[in-house]
Write a protein that holds these residues in place. Structure first.
Motif, mmCIF file in Angstrom:
data_model
loop_
_atom_site.group_PDB
_atom_site.id
_atom_site.type_symbol
_atom_site.label_atom_id
_atom_site.label_comp_id
_atom_site.label_asym_id
_atom_site.label_seq_id
_atom_site.Cartn_x
_atom_site.Cartn_y
_atom_site.Cartn_z
ATOM 1 N N LEU A 90 -37.349 -42.003 -87.111
ATOM 2 C CA LEU A 90 -38.359 -42.552 -86.869
ATOM 3 C C LEU A 90 -39.142 -41.717 -85.568
ATOM 4 C CD1 LEU A 90 -40.642 -44.855 -87.379
ATOM 5 C CD2 LEU A 90 -39.547 -46.091 -85.474
ATOM 6 N N SER A 91 -40.445 -41.245 -85.643
ATOM 7 C CA SER A 91 -40.923 -40.679 -84.468
ATOM 8 C C SER A 91 -42.211 -41.070 -83.743
ATOM 9 C CB SER A 91 -41.289 -39.223 -84.924
ATOM 10 O OG SER A 91 -40.199 -38.242 -85.452
ATOM 11 N N PRO A 92 -41.922 -41.798 -82.602
ATOM 12 C CA PRO A 92 -42.921 -42.168 -81.803
ATOM 13 C C PRO A 92 -43.847 -41.009 -81.468
ATOM 14 C CG PRO A 92 -41.197 -43.140 -81.239
ATOM 15 C CD PRO A 92 -40.579 -42.288 -82.102
ATOM 16 N N ILE A 93 -45.080 -41.099 -81.279
ATOM 17 C CA ILE A 93 -45.885 -40.025 -80.885
ATOM 18 C C ILE A 93 -47.108 -40.435 -80.066
ATOM 19 C CG2 ILE A 93 -47.176 -39.857 -83.072
ATOM 20 C CD1 ILE A 93 -47.658 -37.002 -82.692
ATOM 21 N N LEU B 202 -28.548 -47.469 -84.049
ATOM 22 C CA LEU B 202 -29.740 -47.099 -83.661
ATOM 23 C C LEU B 202 -29.356 -46.042 -82.693
ATOM 24 C CD1 LEU B 202 -31.648 -50.358 -82.850
ATOM 25 C CD2 LEU B 202 -31.584 -49.105 -85.066
ATOM 26 N N ILE B 203 -30.066 -44.508 -82.808
ATOM 27 C CA ILE B 203 -29.515 -43.578 -81.949
ATOM 28 C C ILE B 203 -30.733 -43.063 -81.414
ATOM 29 C CG2 ILE B 203 -28.632 -41.252 -82.023
ATOM 30 C CD1 ILE B 203 -27.309 -42.264 -84.855
ATOM 31 N N ASP B 204 -30.649 -43.018 -79.969
ATOM 32 C CA ASP B 204 -31.735 -42.329 -79.184
ATOM 33 C C ASP B 204 -31.269 -40.981 -78.687
ATOM 34 O OD1 ASP B 204 -34.179 -42.276 -77.827
ATOM 35 O OD2 ASP B 204 -33.426 -43.071 -75.927
ATOM 36 N N THR B 205 -32.327 -40.055 -78.961
ATOM 37 C CA THR B 205 -31.921 -38.646 -78.759
ATOM 38 C C THR B 205 -32.794 -38.144 -77.683
ATOM 39 O OG1 THR B 205 -33.462 -38.013 -80.260
ATOM 40 C CG2 THR B 205 -31.392 -38.269 -81.129
ATOM 41 N N ALA B 206 -32.255 -36.789 -77.330
ATOM 42 C CA ALA B 206 -33.215 -36.009 -75.909
ATOM 43 C C ALA B 206 -34.417 -35.524 -76.547
ATOM 44 C CB ALA B 206 -32.079 -35.042 -75.483
ATOM 45 N N PRO B 207 -35.487 -35.349 -75.766
ATOM 46 C CA PRO B 207 -36.766 -34.599 -76.396
ATOM 47 C C PRO B 207 -36.626 -33.270 -76.245
ATOM 48 C CG PRO B 207 -36.643 -35.115 -74.075
ATOM 49 C CD PRO B 207 -35.429 -35.776 -74.596
ATOM 50 N N SER B 208 -35.554 -32.638 -77.291
ATOM 51 C CA SER B 208 -35.333 -31.296 -77.803
ATOM 52 C C SER B 208 -34.603 -31.007 -78.972
ATOM 53 C CB SER B 208 -34.840 -30.725 -76.530
ATOM 54 O OG SER B 208 -33.152 -31.190 -76.557
ATOM 55 N N TYR C 255 -50.122 -32.063 -76.562
ATOM 56 C CA TYR C 255 -48.979 -31.402 -76.460
ATOM 57 C C TYR C 255 -48.081 -32.321 -77.389
ATOM 58 C CZ TYR C 255 -50.087 -28.596 -72.338
ATOM 59 O OH TYR C 255 -50.667 -27.620 -71.587
ATOM 60 N N SER C 256 -48.191 -33.364 -77.515
ATOM 61 C CA SER C 256 -47.303 -34.292 -78.264
ATOM 62 C C SER C 256 -47.549 -34.163 -79.777
ATOM 63 C CB SER C 256 -47.543 -35.688 -77.951
ATOM 64 O OG SER C 256 -46.645 -36.363 -78.763
ATOM 65 N N ILE C 257 -48.804 -33.823 -80.319
ATOM 66 C CA ILE C 257 -49.326 -33.566 -81.580
ATOM 67 C C ILE C 257 -48.624 -32.127 -81.669
ATOM 68 C CG2 ILE C 257 -51.333 -33.006 -83.194
ATOM 69 C CD1 ILE C 257 -52.672 -35.419 -81.561
ATOM 70 N N LYS D 160 -40.874 -33.817 -77.765
ATOM 71 C CA LYS D 160 -41.864 -34.104 -76.656
ATOM 72 C C LYS D 160 -41.142 -35.307 -75.844
ATOM 73 C CE LYS D 160 -45.318 -33.776 -74.275
ATOM 74 N NZ LYS D 160 -45.100 -34.941 -73.037
ATOM 75 N N GLY D 161 -41.225 -35.321 -74.802
ATOM 76 C CA GLY D 161 -40.705 -36.363 -73.991
ATOM 77 C C GLY D 161 -41.792 -37.201 -73.462
ATOM 78 N N GLY D 162 -41.689 -38.387 -73.002
ATOM 79 C CA GLY D 162 -42.626 -39.462 -72.431
ATOM 80 C C GLY D 162 -43.563 -39.881 -73.613
ATOM 81 N N VAL D 163 -43.067 -39.985 -74.750
ATOM 82 C CA VAL D 163 -43.841 -40.402 -75.886
ATOM 83 C C VAL D 163 -43.515 -42.011 -75.977
ATOM 84 C CG1 VAL D 163 -44.205 -38.151 -76.738
ATOM 85 C CG2 VAL D 163 -42.479 -39.682 -77.620
ATOM 86 N N GLY D 164 -42.577 -42.621 -75.652
ATOM 87 C CA GLY D 164 -42.255 -43.950 -76.051
ATOM 88 C C GLY D 164 -41.085 -44.003 -76.879
ATOM 89 N N LYS D 165 -40.373 -43.146 -77.140
ATOM 90 C CA LYS D 165 -39.260 -42.938 -77.870
ATOM 91 C C LYS D 165 -38.130 -43.912 -77.684
ATOM 92 C CE LYS D 165 -36.851 -39.387 -77.277
ATOM 93 N NZ LYS D 165 -35.800 -39.973 -76.529
ATOM 94 N N THR D 166 -37.631 -44.007 -76.349
ATOM 95 C CA THR D 166 -36.789 -45.030 -75.952
ATOM 96 C C THR D 166 -37.391 -46.445 -75.736
ATOM 97 O OG1 THR D 166 -35.632 -43.234 -74.635
ATOM 98 C CG2 THR D 166 -35.089 -45.487 -74.139
ATOM 99 N N ALA D 167 -38.443 -46.652 -75.510
ATOM 100 C CA ALA D 167 -38.994 -47.956 -75.601
ATOM 101 C C ALA D 167 -39.179 -48.634 -77.109
ATOM 102 C CB ALA D 167 -40.250 -48.169 -75.292
ATOM 103 N N THR D 168 -39.198 -47.769 -77.868
ATOM 104 C CA THR D 168 -39.463 -48.150 -79.333
ATOM 105 C C THR D 168 -38.009 -48.394 -79.806
ATOM 106 O OG1 THR D 168 -41.256 -46.680 -79.800
ATOM 107 C CG2 THR D 168 -39.796 -47.193 -81.688
ATOM 108 N N LEU D 169 -36.957 -47.898 -79.584
ATOM 109 C CA LEU D 169 -35.569 -48.111 -79.876
ATOM 110 C C LEU D 169 -34.899 -48.971 -79.435
ATOM 111 C CD1 LEU D 169 -32.656 -45.882 -80.969
ATOM 112 C CD2 LEU D 169 -32.397 -46.950 -78.633
ATOM 113 N N VAL D 170 -35.104 -49.296 -77.971
ATOM 114 C CA VAL D 170 -34.564 -50.540 -77.543
ATOM 115 C C VAL D 170 -35.355 -51.881 -78.012
ATOM 116 C CG1 VAL D 170 -34.837 -51.825 -75.088
ATOM 117 C CG2 VAL D 170 -33.841 -49.389 -75.149
ATOM 118 N N HIS D 171 -36.563 -51.903 -78.234
ATOM 119 C CA HIS D 171 -36.966 -53.096 -78.833
ATOM 120 C C HIS D 171 -36.878 -53.334 -80.276
ATOM 121 C CE1 HIS D 171 -39.570 -52.977 -75.158
ATOM 122 N NE2 HIS D 171 -39.763 -54.303 -75.339
ATOM 123 N N ILE D 172 -36.571 -52.427 -80.847
ATOM 124 C CA ILE D 172 -35.954 -52.419 -82.495
ATOM 125 C C ILE D 172 -34.704 -53.182 -82.073
ATOM 126 C CG2 ILE D 172 -35.233 -51.178 -84.313
ATOM 127 C CD1 ILE D 172 -37.346 -49.343 -84.131
#
Length: 252
Positions: A140-143, A118-124, A148-150, A10-22
């Motif tokens: 790691l899975s930000p949610i 650290l690897i960011d992936t597409a939401p699919s 829809y995200s759940i 699912k996109g828009g869940v903060g995945k990239t924000a999490t990875l970048v800050h780590i």
């Protein structure tokens, strides 16, 4: 070298924000950090453009890795292997081939002296995500605490379980509640439901709905460098998450 993937279908869940800050946190710890952006939206590449290496992520999957043998850590400690248009063609590959190529690429980066990748992936749940999970040590899975995200995270958990049959070394660090609005009763209810359903898979620290995080991403800096009072809580949350990830990954 330890390898971590952030993934959620699912996109828009903060995945990239999490990875970048780590990535920023690990850099400040003195680690040599490689970041691979496998998302065609290229959001991580935008935020981390100051660390561009000139290397493109599609080459890691296609096996065209002549330029990657000398991908030593840059003088500032972080190297971005950025998203490129060629990633769209990778979905035509067989997972076995893409995964094998990506594993070889990760080994090259390890030999080049990086401490963590650290690897960011597409939401699919496609070939690029599958290849990343086949080569990774951790995921790691930000949610987001919305329906829809759940629903999507249930498929993500199944996917990780299936990948572990081929890559038994892969460890699921869990789900990170992201963009949490403490005043929203729906978020509180969904968080309680997830904790009950997956008691061992919930990361103990979450990230609130903080506009300062978006400000930081747009400026190419971590949120703790945003000079606003409103950024303090966000800084505490992302620092706590990064510290947790650092600890469980046992990086030395």
């Amino acid at each position: 070298m330890k390898t971590l993937v952030t993934a959620n279908q699912k996109g828009g869940v903060g995945k990239t924000a999490t990875l970048v800050h780590i990535a920023f946190d690990f850099l400040e710890r003195g680690l040599k950090v490689a970041v691979i952006d496998l998302d065609t939206q290229a959001n991580a590449s935008f935020t981390l453009k100051a660390f561009k290496s000139g290397l493109n992520a599609s080459g890691l999957l296609s096996g065209q890795m002549q330029d990657y043998e000398n991908a030593s850590a840059s003088s500032n400690g972080m190297t971005l292997i950025e998203s490129d248009l060629g990633l769209a063609n990778m979905e035509k590959m067989e997972l076995k081939d893409a995964g094998g190529n990506f594993r070889a690429a990760i080994q090259m980066l390890s030999a080049a002296g990086y401490d963590v990748c650290l690897i960011d992936t597409a939401p699919s749940l496609g070939i690029t995500m599958g290849a990343a999970l086949l080569a990774a040590d951790y995921v790691l899975s930000p949610i987001e605490l919305e329906a829809y995200s759940i629903q999507g995270i249930k498929k993500m958990v199944t996917t990780i379980a299936n990948i572990r049959k081929v890559n038994p070394a892969l460890k699921f660090l869990g789900m990170v509640p992201s963009k949490v609005d403490g005043r929203n009763p729906r978020h509180s209810r969904h968080l309680a439901e997830l904790t009950q359903a997956y008691p061992s898979l919930m990361v103990p620290t979450g990230i609130g709905l903080r506009s300062s995080i978006a400000d930081a991403l747009a400026s190419g800096i971590p949120v703790w460098k945003i000079n606003k009072t409103a950024a303090r809580k966000a800084s505490q949350e992302v620092r706590a998450l990064a510290a947790h990830v650092y600890q469980v990954m046992e990086i030395k």
